[in-house]
Design a protein around this motif. Structure first.
Motif, PDB file in Angstrom:
ATOM      1  N   VAL A   6       0.872  -1.177   0.000  1.00 10.98           N
ATOM      2  CA  VAL A   6       0.000   0.000   0.000  1.00 10.98           C
ATOM      3  C   VAL A   6       0.907   1.225   0.000  1.00 10.98           C
ATOM      4  CG1 VAL A   6      -1.841   1.259   1.168  1.00 10.98           C
ATOM      5  CG2 VAL A   6      -1.768  -1.245   1.293  1.00 10.98           C
ATOM      6  N   THR A   7       0.950   1.933  -1.102  1.00 13.70           N
ATOM      7  CA  THR A   7       1.859   3.070  -1.231  1.00 13.70           C
ATOM      8  C   THR A   7       1.226   4.359  -0.711  1.00 13.70           C
ATOM      9  OG1 THR A   7       1.082   3.647  -3.444  1.00 13.70           O
ATOM     10  CG2 THR A   7       2.854   2.008  -3.290  1.00 13.70           C
ATOM     11  N   VAL A   8       2.069   5.350  -0.504  1.00 14.55           N
ATOM     12  CA  VAL A   8       1.582   6.670  -0.110  1.00 14.55           C
ATOM     13  C   VAL A   8       0.678   7.247  -1.197  1.00 14.55           C
ATOM     14  CG1 VAL A   8       2.294   9.058   0.362  1.00 14.55           C
ATOM     15  CG2 VAL A   8       3.547   7.153   1.400  1.00 14.55           C
ATOM     16  N   ASP A   9       1.080   7.108  -2.455  1.00 17.48           N
ATOM     17  CA  ASP A   9       0.263   7.630  -3.555  1.00 17.48           C
ATOM     18  C   ASP A   9      -1.122   7.008  -3.571  1.00 17.48           C
ATOM     19  OD1 ASP A   9       2.229   9.333  -4.474  1.00 17.48           O
ATOM     20  OD2 ASP A   9       3.002   7.935  -5.970  1.00 17.48           O
ATOM     21  N   GLU A  10      -1.209   5.722  -3.233  1.00 13.78           N
ATOM     22  CA  GLU A  10      -2.511   5.045  -3.244  1.00 13.78           C
ATOM     23  C   GLU A  10      -3.451   5.602  -2.182  1.00 13.78           C
ATOM     24  OE1 GLU A  10      -4.448   0.682  -2.174  1.00 13.78           O
ATOM     25  OE2 GLU A  10      -2.376   0.759  -2.890  1.00 13.78           O
ATOM     26  N   VAL A  11      -2.920   5.909  -0.996  1.00 13.74           N
ATOM     27  CA  VAL A  11      -3.802   6.322   0.099  1.00 13.74           C
ATOM     28  C   VAL A  11      -4.117   7.816   0.077  1.00 13.74           C
ATOM     29  CG1 VAL A  11      -2.916   4.473   1.566  1.00 13.74           C
ATOM     30  CG2 VAL A  11      -1.981   6.769   1.797  1.00 13.74           C
ATOM     31  N   MET A  12      -3.389   8.584  -0.712  1.00  6.96           N
ATOM     32  CA  MET A  12      -3.590  10.031  -0.710  1.00  6.96           C
ATOM     33  C   MET A  12      -5.049  10.451  -0.932  1.00  6.96           C
ATOM     34  SD  MET A  12      -1.294  12.421  -0.094  1.00  6.96           S
ATOM     35  CE  MET A  12      -1.627  13.747  -1.239  1.00  6.96           C
ATOM     36  N   PRO A  13      -5.752   9.939  -1.966  1.00  6.65           N
ATOM     37  CA  PRO A  13      -7.152  10.372  -2.159  1.00  6.65           C
ATOM     38  C   PRO A  13      -8.022  10.101  -0.934  1.00  6.65           C
ATOM     39  CG  PRO A  13      -6.338   9.264  -4.125  1.00  6.65           C
ATOM     40  CD  PRO A  13      -5.311   9.043  -3.062  1.00  6.65           C
ATOM     41  N   SER A  14      -7.878   8.913  -0.335  1.00 10.37           N
ATOM     42  CA  SER A  14      -8.671   8.589   0.857  1.00 10.37           C
ATOM     43  C   SER A  14      -8.305   9.484   2.026  1.00 10.37           C
ATOM     44  CB  SER A  14      -8.466   7.118   1.246  1.00 10.37           C
ATOM     45  OG  SER A  14      -8.910   6.257   0.234  1.00 10.37           O
ATOM     46  N   PHE A  15      -7.010   9.792   2.157  1.00  8.92           N
ATOM     47  CA  PHE A  15      -6.585  10.659   3.253  1.00  8.92           C
ATOM     48  C   PHE A  15      -7.185  12.046   3.122  1.00  8.92           C
ATOM     49  CE2 PHE A  15      -3.823  13.746   5.254  1.00  8.92           C
ATOM     50  CZ  PHE A  15      -3.709  13.223   6.544  1.00  8.92           C
ATOM     51  N   LEU A  16      -7.216  12.580   1.906  1.00  7.17           N
ATOM     52  CA  LEU A  16      -7.759  13.924   1.705  1.00  7.17           C
ATOM     53  C   LEU A  16      -9.249  13.960   1.997  1.00  7.17           C
ATOM     54  CD1 LEU A  16      -5.822  15.002  -1.518  1.00  7.17           C
ATOM     55  CD2 LEU A  16      -5.258  15.448   0.879  1.00  7.17           C
ATOM     56  N   VAL A  17      -9.960  12.904   1.637  1.00 10.66           N
ATOM     57  CA  VAL A  17     -11.379  12.799   1.986  1.00 10.66           C
ATOM     58  C   VAL A  17     -11.545  12.796   3.503  1.00 10.66           C
ATOM     59  CG1 VAL A  17     -13.386  11.255   1.974  1.00 10.66           C
ATOM     60  CG2 VAL A  17     -12.118  11.660  -0.137  1.00 10.66           C
ATOM     61  N   ALA A  18     -10.743  11.973   4.179  1.00  9.72           N
ATOM     62  CA  ALA A  18     -10.831  11.878   5.636  1.00  9.72           C
ATOM     63  C   ALA A  18     -10.505  13.199   6.307  1.00  9.72           C
ATOM     64  CB  ALA A  18      -9.893  10.775   6.137  1.00  9.72           C
ATOM     65  N   PHE A  19      -9.503  13.921   5.792  1.00 11.69           N
ATOM     66  CA  PHE A  19      -9.123  15.199   6.392  1.00 11.69           C
ATOM     67  C   PHE A  19     -10.260  16.213   6.268  1.00 11.69           C
ATOM     68  CE2 PHE A  19      -7.198  19.371   6.658  1.00 11.69           C
ATOM     69  CZ  PHE A  19      -6.295  19.235   7.694  1.00 11.69           C
ATOM     70  N   GLN A  20     -10.852  16.316   5.101  1.00 10.26           N
ATOM     71  CA  GLN A  20     -11.941  17.271   4.913  1.00 10.26           C
ATOM     72  C   GLN A  20     -13.155  16.917   5.773  1.00 10.26           C
ATOM     73  OE1 GLN A  20     -12.136  19.015   0.574  1.00 10.26           O
ATOM     74  NE2 GLN A  20     -11.405  16.890   0.421  1.00 10.26           N
ATOM     75  N   GLU A  21     -13.426  15.630   5.928  1.00 10.40           N
ATOM     76  CA  GLU A  21     -14.554  15.204   6.763  1.00 10.40           C
ATOM     77  C   GLU A  21     -14.324  15.574   8.222  1.00 10.40           C
ATOM     78  OE1 GLU A  21     -15.285  11.063   6.364  1.00 10.40           O
ATOM     79  OE2 GLU A  21     -16.070  11.199   4.320  1.00 10.40           O
ATOM     80  N   THR A  22     -13.136  15.278   8.742  1.00 11.21           N
ATOM     81  CA  THR A  22     -12.905  15.462  10.171  1.00 11.21           C
ATOM     82  C   THR A  22     -12.641  16.919  10.546  1.00 11.21           C
ATOM     83  OG1 THR A  22     -10.586  14.827   9.838  1.00 11.21           O
ATOM     84  CG2 THR A  22     -12.093  13.115  10.560  1.00 11.21           C
ATOM     85  N   PHE A  23     -11.999  17.672   9.652  1.00 15.26           N
ATOM     86  CA  PHE A  23     -11.714  19.076   9.952  1.00 15.26           C
ATOM     87  C   PHE A  23     -12.779  20.029   9.416  1.00 15.26           C
ATOM     88  CE2 PHE A  23      -7.643  17.359  11.030  1.00 15.26           C
ATOM     89  CZ  PHE A  23      -7.129  18.227  11.971  1.00 15.26           C
ATOM     90  N   LYS A  24     -13.751  19.469   8.703  1.00 20.30           N
ATOM     91  CA  LYS A  24     -14.869  20.263   8.177  1.00 20.30           C
ATOM     92  C   LYS A  24     -14.366  21.499   7.425  1.00 20.30           C
ATOM     93  CE  LYS A  24     -18.176  18.698  11.674  1.00 20.30           C
ATOM     94  NZ  LYS A  24     -17.289  17.616  12.146  1.00 20.30           N
ATOM     95  N   CYS A  25     -13.554  21.212   6.411  1.00 18.20           N
ATOM     96  CA  CYS A  25     -12.955  22.277   5.620  1.00 18.20           C
ATOM     97  C   CYS A  25     -12.951  21.888   4.150  1.00 18.20           C
ATOM     98  CB  CYS A  25     -11.515  22.552   6.084  1.00 18.20           C
ATOM     99  SG  CYS A  25     -10.384  21.185   5.752  1.00 18.20           S
ATOM    100  N   THR A  26     -12.585  22.841   3.303  1.00 14.42           N
ATOM    101  CA  THR A  26     -12.403  22.599   1.877  1.00 14.42           C
ATOM    102  C   THR A  26     -10.931  22.740   1.547  1.00 14.42           C
ATOM    103  OG1 THR A  26     -14.604  23.471   1.365  1.00 14.42           O
ATOM    104  CG2 THR A  26     -13.012  23.390  -0.436  1.00 14.42           C
ATOM    105  N   LEU A  27     -10.394  21.777   0.801  1.00  9.40           N
ATOM    106  CA  LEU A  27      -8.985  21.831   0.412  1.00  9.40           C
ATOM    107  C   LEU A  27      -8.844  22.481  -0.954  1.00  9.40           C
ATOM    108  CD1 LEU A  27      -7.757  18.279   1.552  1.00  9.40           C
ATOM    109  CD2 LEU A  27      -7.272  20.490   2.645  1.00  9.40           C
ATOM    110  N   ILE A  28      -7.897  23.420  -1.037  1.00 12.42           N
ATOM    111  CA  ILE A  28      -7.606  24.112  -2.290  1.00 12.42           C
ATOM    112  C   ILE A  28      -6.172  23.768  -2.681  1.00 12.42           C
ATOM    113  CG2 ILE A  28      -7.435  26.348  -3.424  1.00 12.42           C
ATOM    114  CD1 ILE A  28      -9.276  27.459  -1.239  1.00 12.42           C
ATOM    115  N   SER A  29      -6.000  23.163  -3.848  1.00 10.44           N
ATOM    116  CA  SER A  29      -4.660  22.728  -4.264  1.00 10.44           C
ATOM    117  C   SER A  29      -3.774  23.931  -4.538  1.00 10.44           C
ATOM    118  CB  SER A  29      -4.749  21.869  -5.517  1.00 10.44           C
ATOM    119  OG  SER A  29      -5.396  20.649  -5.231  1.00 10.44           O
TER     120      SER A  29
END
Length: 227
Positions: free
Chosen positions: A199-222
Motif C-alpha cells: 500500500v503506497t503513499v500515492d494510493e492512500v492520498m485520495p482517501s486521506f484527503l477525503v478523511a481530512f476534509q470530513e474530520t476538519f470540516k474544511c475545503t482543500l484548495i490545491s
C-alpha cells in the motif's frame, strides 16, 4: 455556511528539511495575518525521501543514540513538537497542518482528536475497521497493540505545526533501533502489513484527503509546491 479553506501543498518525495522549511514559511505567513478570514492555513504533505529520527519536547535522543542512529545512515533532528522520539522514512505519509485553530473553531485538544479521527477514518476507508485512538499516553492511532499512526504537534498563538505520520509501506525495522514515542512493550505496524499487500503513499492520498476534509470540516484548495 461556507466551510473554511485550507491550502493543500503536496511535496511528493522530499527531504525532511524541505518540509520543515515550508512549515516555517507558512507559520510566518499566518502569524503575519491574524485577521479573521475564510482561509485557515495549509495542509503540508510529503513522503520522506530518506530515513530520519526525530526527538520531541518531552525528550530527544542522547548524543550516544544520535551517533548510533547516524551510523545506520539516518538523519537525526530535534524538533519543537510534542512527544518523544520517532522515525520518519520512505513509505510514510507525513502530514503537517499549519492551521489557525480560531478560524476552524478548534482548541488544541480537539485538533489532536481530529488528527486521530482523520487517521482512523483513513483506515476505515482502506477496509481496516479495528483502528482506534487510545487515551494518553498512547496518543496516535492503533491496530490492536501496534501503532500505525504517530501524532505530535506544536501550537503557539493558536497556530499549529507538525502533525501526524502514517505508516503505509514503511520499512518497520527502522523502529527497532529506538523506543517509538517512549512506549515500552508496544510495536508498530503499517497499512501494507495489516492488509497483506503493498500500500503506497500515492494510493492512500485520495482517501486521506477525503478523511481530512470530513474530520476538519474544511475545503482543500490545491496549491503547487514552491520548489
Amino acid at each position: 455556511m461556507q466551510l473554511p479553506a485550507v491550502r493543500l501543498v503536496w511535496l511528493g518525495r522530499a527531504r525532511y528539511s524541505e518540509l520543515l522549511a515550508l512549515q516555517e514559511h507558512w507559520l510566518r505567513r499566518l502569524q503575519a495575518d491574524p485577521s479573521p478570514g475564510t482561509e485557515a492555513g495549509a495542509l503540508l504533505l510529503c513522503e520522506p525521501a530518506g530515513p530520519v529520527y526525530t526527538g520531541g519536547l518531552r525528550g530527544g535522543l542522547t548524543p550516544e543514540e544520535t551517533t548510533r542512529l547516524r551510523a545506520l545512515g539516518a538523519e537525526v533532528r530535534a524538533t519543537g513538537r510534542g512527544g518523544l522520539a520517532t522515525f520518519h522514512g520512505p513509505g510514510q505519509l507525513l502530514c503537517h497542518p499549519v492551521l489557525d485553530l480560531r478560524r476552524l473553531g478548534l482548541r488544541l485538544r480537539t485538533h489532536v482528536a481530529a488528527l486521530e479521527a482523520c487517521a482512523v477514518r483513513l483506515c476505515e476507508l482502506r477496509g481496516l475497521r479495528g483502528a482506534r485512538a487510545r487515551p494518553p499516553p498512547y496518543t496516535g492511532v492503533w491496530l490492536g497493540e501496534r501503532k500505525i499512526c504517530a501524532i505530535g504537534v506544536r501550537c503557539g498563538r493558536h497556530i499549529t505545526s507538525h502533525g501526524l505520520a502514517l505508516n503505509c509501506s514503511t520499512d518497520l525495522t527502522w523502529f527497532e533501533h529506538i523506543v517509538p514515542c517512549g512506549l515500552v512493550g508496544t510495536g508498530v505496524t503499517s497499512l501494507s502489513e495489516a492488509l497483506q499487500r503493498l500500500v503506497t503513499v500515492d494510493e492512500v492520498m485520495p482517501s486521506f484527503l477525503v478523511a481530512f476534509q470530513e474530520t476538519f470540516k474544511c475545503t482543500l484548495i490545491s496549491e503547487d509546491s514552491p520548489r
